[in-house]
Design a protein around this motif. Sequence first.
Motif, PDB file in Angstrom:
ATOM      1  N   PRO A   1     -19.719  -1.632  39.919  1.00  0.00           N
ATOM      2  CA  PRO A   1     -20.835  -0.756  39.526  1.00  0.00           C
ATOM      3  C   PRO A   1     -20.758   0.588  40.249  1.00  0.00           C
ATOM      4  N   GLY A   2     -21.055   1.657  39.521  1.00  0.00           N
ATOM      5  CA  GLY A   2     -20.994   2.991  40.101  1.00  0.00           C
ATOM      6  C   GLY A   2     -19.636   3.642  39.983  1.00  0.00           C
ATOM      7  N   LYS A   3     -18.701   3.006  39.259  1.00  0.00           N
ATOM      8  CA  LYS A   3     -17.375   3.567  39.060  1.00  0.00           C
ATOM      9  C   LYS A   3     -17.103   3.772  37.577  1.00  0.00           C
ATOM     10  N   THR A   4     -16.216   4.689  37.269  1.00  0.00           N
ATOM     11  CA  THR A   4     -15.720   4.871  35.906  1.00  0.00           C
ATOM     12  C   THR A   4     -14.207   4.664  35.910  1.00  0.00           C
TER      13      THR A   4
ATOM     14  N   THR B   1      -9.849   3.880  38.967  1.00  0.00           N
ATOM     15  CA  THR B   1     -11.302   3.989  38.945  1.00  0.00           C
ATOM     16  C   THR B   1     -11.763   5.128  39.848  1.00  0.00           C
ATOM     17  N   THR B   2     -12.881   5.705  39.478  1.00  0.00           N
ATOM     18  CA  THR B   2     -13.486   6.780  40.252  1.00  0.00           C
ATOM     19  C   THR B   2     -14.963   6.810  39.878  1.00  0.00           C
ATOM     20  N   THR B   3     -15.678   7.861  40.237  1.00  0.00           N
ATOM     21  CA  THR B   3     -17.048   8.035  39.748  1.00  0.00           C
ATOM     22  C   THR B   3     -16.964   8.971  38.543  1.00  0.00           C
ATOM     23  N   CYS B   4     -17.232  10.259  38.729  1.00  0.00           N
ATOM     24  CA  CYS B   4     -16.933  11.191  37.644  1.00  0.00           C
ATOM     25  C   CYS B   4     -15.416  11.378  37.578  1.00  0.00           C
ATOM     26  N   ASN B   5     -14.896  11.515  36.379  1.00  0.00           N
ATOM     27  CA  ASN B   5     -13.446  11.660  36.222  1.00  0.00           C
ATOM     28  C   ASN B   5     -12.979  13.022  36.732  1.00  0.00           C
ATOM     29  N   ASP B   6     -11.674  13.153  36.861  1.00  0.00           N
ATOM     30  CA  ASP B   6     -11.079  14.420  37.275  1.00  0.00           C
ATOM     31  C   ASP B   6     -11.318  15.465  36.181  1.00  0.00           C
ATOM     32  N   PRO B   7     -12.070  16.531  36.468  1.00  0.00           N
ATOM     33  CA  PRO B   7     -12.347  17.526  35.422  1.00  0.00           C
ATOM     34  C   PRO B   7     -11.146  18.387  35.072  1.00  0.00           C
ATOM     35  N   GLY B   8     -10.066  18.268  35.863  1.00  0.00           N
ATOM     36  CA  GLY B   8      -8.853  19.020  35.576  1.00  0.00           C
ATOM     37  C   GLY B   8      -8.955  20.483  35.993  1.00  0.00           C
ATOM     38  N   ILE B   9      -7.852  21.169  35.820  1.00  0.00           N
ATOM     39  CA  ILE B   9      -7.782  22.619  36.079  1.00  0.00           C
ATOM     40  C   ILE B   9      -7.434  23.292  34.763  1.00  0.00           C
ATOM     41  N   PRO B  10      -8.242  24.231  34.311  1.00  0.00           N
ATOM     42  CA  PRO B  10      -7.959  24.855  33.010  1.00  0.00           C
ATOM     43  C   PRO B  10      -6.643  25.616  33.029  1.00  0.00           C
ATOM     44  N   GLN B  11      -5.931  25.553  31.925  1.00  0.00           N
ATOM     45  CA  GLN B  11      -4.725  26.360  31.797  1.00  0.00           C
ATOM     46  C   GLN B  11      -5.102  27.832  31.919  1.00  0.00           C
ATOM     47  N   ASN B  12      -4.358  28.558  32.720  1.00  0.00           N
ATOM     48  CA  ASN B  12      -4.632  29.972  33.009  1.00  0.00           C
ATOM     49  C   ASN B  12      -5.907  30.143  33.812  1.00  0.00           C
ATOM     50  N   GLY B  13      -6.194  29.154  34.685  1.00  0.00           N
ATOM     51  CA  GLY B  13      -7.378  29.241  35.526  1.00  0.00           C
ATOM     52  C   GLY B  13      -7.211  28.472  36.827  1.00  0.00           C
ATOM     53  N   THR B  14      -8.262  28.464  37.643  1.00  0.00           N
ATOM     54  CA  THR B  14      -8.263  27.750  38.918  1.00  0.00           C
ATOM     55  C   THR B  14      -9.570  26.978  39.061  1.00  0.00           C
ATOM     56  N   ARG B  15      -9.557  26.042  40.025  1.00  0.00           N
ATOM     57  CA  ARG B  15     -10.736  25.221  40.293  1.00  0.00           C
ATOM     58  C   ARG B  15     -10.940  25.116  41.786  1.00  0.00           C
ATOM     59  N   SER B  16     -12.192  25.141  42.225  1.00  0.00           N
ATOM     60  CA  SER B  16     -12.512  24.869  43.629  1.00  0.00           C
ATOM     61  C   SER B  16     -13.513  23.724  43.678  1.00  0.00           C
TER      62      SER B  16
END
Length: 368
Positions: free
Chosen positions: A117-120, A190-205
């Motif tokens: 419970p609490g995982k995706t 398994t995780t909680t929220c999934n990895d939102p990824g990094i957009p192509q031609n962009g960055t993520r923090s």
Amino acid sequence: MKFVLCCKLPTFLFLGFDLVKCEDPGIPNYGYKIRDEGHFADTDIQYSCNPGYTLHGSSTLTCLSGDRRVWKNPLPLCIAECGGHIKSAIAGRILSPGYPVPYDHNIHCTWKIEADPGKTISLHFIVFDTEASHDILKVWDGPVESDMLLKEWSGSSLPDDIYSTFSSITLQFDTDFFISKSGFSIQFSTTTCNDPGIPQNGTRSGDNREPGDTVIFQCDPGYQLQGAGKIMCVQLDNRFFWQPDPPTCTAACGGNVTGPAGVILSPNFPQPYPHGKEWVLFIVRHIGDAIFNMEPSYDFLHIYEGEDSNSPLIGSFQGSQSPERIESSGNSLFLAFRSDASVLTNFCTSKALNHRLHHLKCLTTVGC
């Protein structure tokens, strides 16, 4: 006075038969040894299977001490089964039946993966090869009864990763009576929220994925954020998801730019720009380095000295020959780009719009 120490050495009696070993039973295909005590009488070998395979038979073989040196049980088998129920899952593998041998005809296989419970659950496709339009893998968010079909696939194209929002996910594989292919190998974790990824031609923090955590996105110069720049991991009952959805970075048809320098990209750059577009931009000062690749005689970039197309025309550009540096005598230039309805290429990336580039404005977006 003298002391004499007398020691009697122990006597060992070895029977030649005690040193006779059981023959090496080998290792099952897609399996490995956990423990091997040496194949003497009353010693054991313990086996396990690679991820995705189920052990059939005894996991432990014991060398018997009777008149003949033989193993108590036969060598086990490691089999990729048709379906299964995986509970308290952390990570593992789902394989098509018999993998990597082609799967059977007319099978109906269902796998249910349940996390704590609490995982995706996320699915990452390593191999995928089924008969197109006939041997189909379907994935549901939660049980089949939830009626939340995430996706279905067939053919040989490797699917993108897919994520549940519930703590369980269901896979169903159906084949027909005709052609069999090599099947699939799917890694789950398994995780909680999934990895939102990094957009192509962009960055993520931001890398945390617990409820309440946020992630921030930015686009590379010349690209515009399509969607929200900040998203949050949200828990709703037993579901976990990002709100809103993760954004993308695209080279849009027009836009707004501020700052002393910038980049202009044709729509969808570096992919070919769309047919039948009219893209009009108002910028200031001068254009530096540029890359051009347009359809000769049909797709044009017009640059005017002033604030609209009634101003003096500096030049019309086409093909792949990049123009020399263009600089206005006043404080503004006007760019108009038009493509026809035939060949798709890409326009240009203006690498430097230097010296007081205050705004880049889409004045007209006919067809955008």
